[in-house]
Design a protein around this motif. Structure first.
Motif, mmCIF file in Angstrom:
data_model
loop_
_atom_site.group_PDB
_atom_site.id
_atom_site.type_symbol
_atom_site.label_atom_id
_atom_site.label_comp_id
_atom_site.label_asym_id
_atom_site.label_seq_id
_atom_site.Cartn_x
_atom_site.Cartn_y
_atom_site.Cartn_z
ATOM 1 N N ARG A 68 41.941 -7.739 85.332
ATOM 2 C CA ARG A 68 41.404 -6.873 84.283
ATOM 3 C C ARG A 68 41.836 -5.435 84.538
ATOM 4 N N GLN A 69 42.299 -4.779 83.500
ATOM 5 C CA GLN A 69 42.590 -3.353 83.621
ATOM 6 C C GLN A 69 41.580 -2.577 82.800
ATOM 7 N N ILE A 70 40.796 -1.756 83.476
ATOM 8 C CA ILE A 70 39.904 -0.855 82.755
ATOM 9 C C ILE A 70 40.733 0.314 82.265
ATOM 10 N N LEU A 71 40.613 0.623 80.979
ATOM 11 C CA LEU A 71 41.481 1.604 80.327
ATOM 12 C C LEU A 71 40.829 2.970 80.218
ATOM 13 N N PRO A 176 27.692 4.414 87.885
ATOM 14 C CA PRO A 176 27.245 3.032 88.139
ATOM 15 C C PRO A 176 28.353 1.995 88.067
ATOM 16 N N LEU A 177 29.433 2.227 88.805
ATOM 17 C CA LEU A 177 30.497 1.230 88.887
ATOM 18 C C LEU A 177 30.360 0.455 90.188
ATOM 19 N N THR A 178 30.737 -0.809 90.144
ATOM 20 C CA THR A 178 30.870 -1.560 91.384
ATOM 21 C C THR A 178 32.250 -1.266 91.962
ATOM 22 N N GLN A 179 32.475 -1.716 93.172
ATOM 23 C CA GLN A 179 33.800 -1.502 93.757
ATOM 24 C C GLN A 179 34.835 -2.385 93.087
ATOM 25 N N LEU A 180 34.375 -3.467 92.485
ATOM 26 C CA LEU A 180 35.285 -4.273 91.680
ATOM 27 C C LEU A 180 35.746 -3.476 90.454
ATOM 28 N N ASP A 181 34.797 -2.826 89.792
ATOM 29 C CA ASP A 181 35.151 -1.962 88.659
ATOM 30 C C ASP A 181 36.142 -0.887 89.078
ATOM 31 N N LEU A 182 35.852 -0.294 90.214
ATOM 32 C CA LEU A 182 36.709 0.769 90.741
ATOM 33 C C LEU A 182 38.137 0.264 90.907
ATOM 34 N N GLY A 183 38.246 -0.931 91.441
ATOM 35 C CA GLY A 183 39.565 -1.530 91.599
ATOM 36 C C GLY A 183 40.226 -1.805 90.262
ATOM 37 N N GLU A 184 39.448 -2.299 89.319
ATOM 38 C CA GLU A 184 40.035 -2.639 88.020
ATOM 39 C C GLU A 184 40.441 -1.391 87.244
ATOM 40 N N ALA A 185 39.825 -0.276 87.550
ATOM 41 C CA ALA A 185 40.213 0.970 86.880
ATOM 42 C C ALA A 185 41.455 1.584 87.516
ATOM 43 N N THR A 186 41.687 1.282 88.788
ATOM 44 C CA THR A 186 42.757 1.960 89.511
ATOM 45 C C THR A 186 43.934 1.037 89.840
ATOM 46 N N GLY A 187 43.858 -0.202 89.425
ATOM 47 C CA GLY A 187 44.940 -1.129 89.727
ATOM 48 C C GLY A 187 44.958 -1.577 91.178
ATOM 49 N N LEU A 188 43.777 -1.608 91.797
ATOM 50 C CA LEU A 188 43.664 -2.065 93.189
ATOM 51 C C LEU A 188 42.688 -3.238 93.239
ATOM 52 N N THR A 189 42.665 -3.939 94.354
ATOM 53 C CA THR A 189 41.619 -4.940 94.539
ATOM 54 C C THR A 189 40.356 -4.245 95.012
ATOM 55 N N SER A 190 39.234 -4.934 94.874
ATOM 56 C CA SER A 190 37.983 -4.318 95.302
ATOM 57 C C SER A 190 37.994 -4.083 96.808
ATOM 58 N N VAL A 191 38.640 -4.967 97.533
ATOM 59 C CA VAL A 191 38.722 -4.805 98.982
ATOM 60 C C VAL A 191 39.474 -3.517 99.327
#
Lengths: 235, 235
Positions: A68-71, A176-191
DNA sequence: CGACACGTTGATATCCCTCAAGGGGAGTGG
DNA sequence: CCACTCCCCTTGAGGGATATCAACGTGTCG
């Protein structure tokens, strides 16, 4: 006066009382969505736009491989899917990150506005183009910057935008983002997003826990992110 | 009738003769730029927009680390920097990829258009939003797809857009990018872009040499790219 | 109390980058 | 006409950044 909130992040040019009243009259009703629910599905024919009154909304695309890519992220005052007025549909999904309240503005009401006021039309147009400028900045971030810079950039943008609408308390703000969201917004994995956060936390530049961000060194954060707010057109 | 070219990639809704004449009247002059020259510098106050008549233009941002992100490619008929009308400046640079010819449309002429025709205004608005949709698709590509898919996607988009304006000969089309450009558009290095091209060439899916692209297997190319033209709003 | 989502960390794998070298084609000047 | 240069393409080798897989801790909520 719900429409007062529109463009609070862009104080100039200021909406006149009459323009504000016109916009207000265009609002058909308000509507609420639960956190993590879908507000607009991609490619569905649309007849309304929605102005975000409270909460945080986001837009994203899913790929076939399940990524998923958050735009974009949207805060109160953003006309989240105003671009559906000229386009008649969206090519992406709009969702509620938190519980949100939105004002519904029918396309034909916007049509009447555009026939009445070319100045208001231009302001609406402009707000969709500032969104596009943010899309391009994110594209630059994801395409040309290292992971830690992308994460830092996301927080820089969030801080500046939230401050414009009174959503910060000093250097602290709810995010209120999860680290998964953070990854999806930046093109990274949550890890990996987690590891980039650590690299910002350990030198005291930024802490982010339980949906609350706190900036310890704004200048360093901006340097790492290569952040410059010119693309937000705040002037 | 220079303005006939506008929106040739978007046949519906069709410009009426009168609208076309209005647009034509807004053109102040034409101007030429050499290949690889800069058309608009970022953050400079602008008073004109430019409609691309011939050649290929592109938009990009440079980062402090010396990387460049190409944000969009523009073909004849594109109103390259129409968004400078509401925004008054651009937050990125516009350059000429090849030698180009452009029609200059002053902001105040557009202002008069918007006061005259709300339908034409909406079409202009829409064209800036289709550009934004492409920005978002590129963001998705760069953020969520593998290298080979990004490269494939770029060629899929170029093919479809060029075909709309008669810029293809069967499955072959001129695409005068270097492999460095290719990398800067996809968030890869030129070396890796080269390797991705090889992975498309060896199974006969796509060849790209000397600025000429030739598609051998359109369906496979689309599959690899996850390409779907819905974001181009061609309907 | 159990289930679940989220965060954290480690080990390993892969993708992509960097550095380097050489080849080909186009333009230029002798 | 040939030598030279420059830009671009191509390929190889090695390294770094990020992904994947896995395990465990923590907090929340029913």
């Amino acid at each position: 006066m719900l429409s007062r909130i529109f463009l609070t992040a862009h104080p100039t040019p200021r909406l006149s009382d009459e323009e504000c009243a016109q916009l207000e009259a265009a609002i058909a009703r308000t509507v609420n969505f639960d956190a993590r629910s879908i507000i607009v599905r991609e490619n569905q024919p649309l007849t309304n736009c929605t102005l975000l009154l409270a909460g945080i909304a986001y837009r994203y695309k899913d790929t076939e491989e399940g990524k998923r890519q958050i735009l974009a992220l949207h805060y109160p005052g953003d006309f989240v899917d105003l671009h559906s007025y000229p386009l008649k549909r969206l090519e992406h999904t709009v969702g509620a990150l938190t519980a949100v309240q939105m004002a519904v503005v029918p396309h034909d009401a916007i049509c009447r506005l555009t026939e009445t006021s070319s100045r208001l039309t231009e302001l609406l147009w402009k707000s969709t183009l500032v969104d596009a400028a943010m899309n391009r900045e994110w594209l630059t971030s994801v395409g040309a910057r290292a992971g830690v810079a992308r994460v830092a950039h996301l927080f820089c943008e969030a801080y500046v935008r939230l401050r414009m609408i009174g959503g910060t308390r000093g250097w602290t703000f709810d995010f209120p983002l999860t680290q998964l969201d953070l990854g999806e917004a930046t093109g990274l994995t949550s890890v990996h997003a987690n590891r980039m956060l650590r690299r910002l936390r350990e030198p005291g530049i930024l802490t982010f826990r339980n949906g609350v961000a706190s900036i310890g060194d704004w200048q360093k954060l901006c340097e790492i992110a290569e952040f410059d707010d010119n693309y937000l057109f705040l002037d």
